[in-house]
Enzyme design. Sequence first.
Site, PDB file in Angstrom:
ATOM      1  CG  ASP A  11      -2.271   0.618   0.989  1.00  0.00           C
ATOM      2  OD1 ASP A  11      -2.287   1.835   0.745  1.00  0.00           O
ATOM      3  OD2 ASP A  11      -3.303  -0.076   1.049  1.00  0.00           O
TER       4      ASP A  11
ATOM      5  CG  HIS B  10      -5.253   3.830   0.830  1.00  0.00           C
ATOM      6  ND1 HIS B  10      -4.826   2.535   0.601  1.00  0.00           N
ATOM      7  CD2 HIS B  10      -6.523   3.880   0.378  1.00  0.00           C
ATOM      8  CE1 HIS B  10      -5.801   1.851   0.030  1.00  0.00           C
ATOM      9  NE2 HIS B  10      -6.852   2.631  -0.107  1.00  0.00           N
TER      10      HIS B  10
ATOM     11  CB  SER C  60      -9.234   0.711  -0.066  1.00  0.00           C
ATOM     12  OG  SER C  60      -8.607   0.876  -1.302  1.00  0.00           O
TER      13      SER C  60
END
Length: 801
Positions: free
Chosen positions: A154, A227, A573
Amino acid sequence: MANPSIFLFLTIFITTLTSSPLVSSSSEKNQERRTFIVQVKHHLKPSIFPTHTQWYQSTLSSLLSTTTSKHALNNNNPILHTYDAVFHGFSARLSPSEAKKLRTLPHVTALIPEQVRHVHTTRSPHFLGLQTAAKTGLLRDTDFGSDLVIGVIDTGIWPERQSFNDRDLAPVPAKWKGRCVAAKDFPATSCNRKIIGARFFSAGYEATNGKMNETVEYRSPRDSDGHGTHTASIAAGRYVSPASTLGYAAGVAAGMAPKARLAVYKVCWIGGCYDSDILAAFDAAVSDGVDVASLSVGGVVVPYHLDVIAIGAYGAASHGVFVSASAGNGGPGGLTVTNVAPWVTTVGAGTIDRDFPAHVKLGNGRVIAGASLYGGPGLIPGRMYPVVYMGSEVSGGGSTGGGDGYSASLCLDGSLDPKLVKGKIVVCDRGISSRAAKGEVVKKSGGIGMILANGIFDGEGLVADCHVLPATAVGAVGGDEIRRYIASAAKSNHTLPPTATIVFKGTRLGVRPAPVVASFSARGPNPVSPEILKPDVIAPGLNILAAWPDRVGPSGVPSDKRRTEFNILSGTSMACPHVSGLAALLKAAHPDWSPAAIRSALMTTAYVVDNRGHAMLDESTGNVSSVFDHGAGHVHPEKAIDPGLVYDISDSDYVNFLCNSNYTTDTIQVITRKVANCSGAKKAGHAGNLNYPSLSAVFQQYGRKKMSTHFIRSVTNVGEANSVYKVTIKPPVGMMVTVEPQTLSFRRVGQKLNFLVRVQARALKLSPGGASVKSGSIVWSDGKHTVTSPLVVTMQQPLDY
């Protein structure tokens, strides 16, 4: 006897070194360079090269002119990454002529053009039934996943967050071979017994974009986006209390496997996530010893032999690593699902029983439901504010100060005239720019608030955001009503100017119905392999609370100076790491289970009813969701630990699947690193005969009145010895389905038994290019376990008929 291919390679190698350059310097300069992932026949390395890396470097040096070599990155080393665990080869920047020449070398199997991918952007453990206080159950029985390692591919991690503390954790598992890559902003002490590995991969990104700007992103595993920190804590965050985002969702934050270890592989940067870096992360993760790889990243769907995520995931799965990936946020339209390879567990998103209502009250008394996470100075209670919509249908189609009506309706940067929006609530349509960025445009233009309206394609799904000004999101129907109200009031000379306000209601628990398939969650059918149902399952992905970096505002826009330890985000996600964490718990409970067995347990125990006991709904329409929306259903972890039967899949099964999917020997080798013999596989049946937990048939009518197909399946008993399973068939409407045998009698645990499913259908009246989809199920039960496989049948009328 020496391999003749080696002599052929050495001849080409020496000849190229002594001959003229591949192309002239001037022509080479004019050729656009791009990154390719190059697969080689690993076993053909000549003995004169001590390592494969030196062999690759010599291969490229023999092809590159002097000018090209000077142009190459990494101190004249044209190689970006080398791969050894999940793929054999390297990546490099090449001109078209260099790529063409390289492909002719006898030891080169394939050149794969690089794609750029992007990320697919607490109460969920409680909603999933993972109870901390319970004396037994998935968490307690697995010691909260203590010895398992989850690799998160990620944007990196913010290690100082309490979600990643290592209090009371045992030493790092002895099997671990990874490392913590230190940098100026990521000291070695950033790793601990929780974060046991941290690496970053940027060569592919920088090869295309040039050297990164280290004033806005970190050349280290540290997260400058948020994220990766968020997804990592969903998968394996520790228990942290109190936790909230700007006062919303207050309570205890926890990941799915709170004691599981984390290995961080940073591959996503401001410019995106580059294939060459992603493949390097997969390679490192497998070599390091992860048990689960979690990837909330996706891109354009292509055949598997051109899909680096599919290739890397296959290599990982063949080493026993469970790979989960987000389905994508392209919903609610069909054929939008990504990461669809059958060796990947593809995860869609559902809601949980919590939301954040923030309703719009119009001057005419109407109240429109909305959702928001705005936390800051609010609108004055009871006061109504002027409300405007700058779209051309309201403004008369002319320019609205600095932009056309279309741009102004979307509240794009520079499109709003401060004279027209100052002190007003502005209605903004979704699209083009991010939801939070629209609020920033309104705020800079002097607006006092924003109503973010869904378009027709977005439907009624509401995503709550931490806006930079008082704002809320409304559905497509509500947005239309608000725009009509504004237009009607603007055209009338006898009514008061249009007004509105936003009423923020805070956090609401116990929402019904839940779960609901999130509007944005990508949908099937599978665009590459329609015989494989995708997504596989759904998991919580709407308004999920998890850890957040210290230097990024909760809205994600640069001007947002607010800071919070946790943030609430939505996307597949967020759904993907839920399944990654659950897979770690299942692996801890069943160390001998393969990745396919774990996926089977999650799929066959999933449910398709909500907390009212009704069929699960689709948020975008309010109608009952379909198998293309939710796959096998919503994950049920406490049942997945004891599924009774599993559908297992071997490497050879996947090879047979690829053969029956008309992949060639060469393209199969690109994916599997094996030379396939497809003659036997094609005699065995069709692609739908892969031993998958779901069954999908596609009939092309072509004027036929009757059609039929069959599925061969094998189930492994992981429940109890001397168990007898009987089948219940729920056929798709209007079709005949039979199963032989109807009873499976297992004498021992680990025993495998086969069964045959036949599906017969009659042609439907369909227009050219039309299709009809109907679903049912095959359910095996021994009275204790219920093993459910969805069955979907698609009838198509070809365009040319």
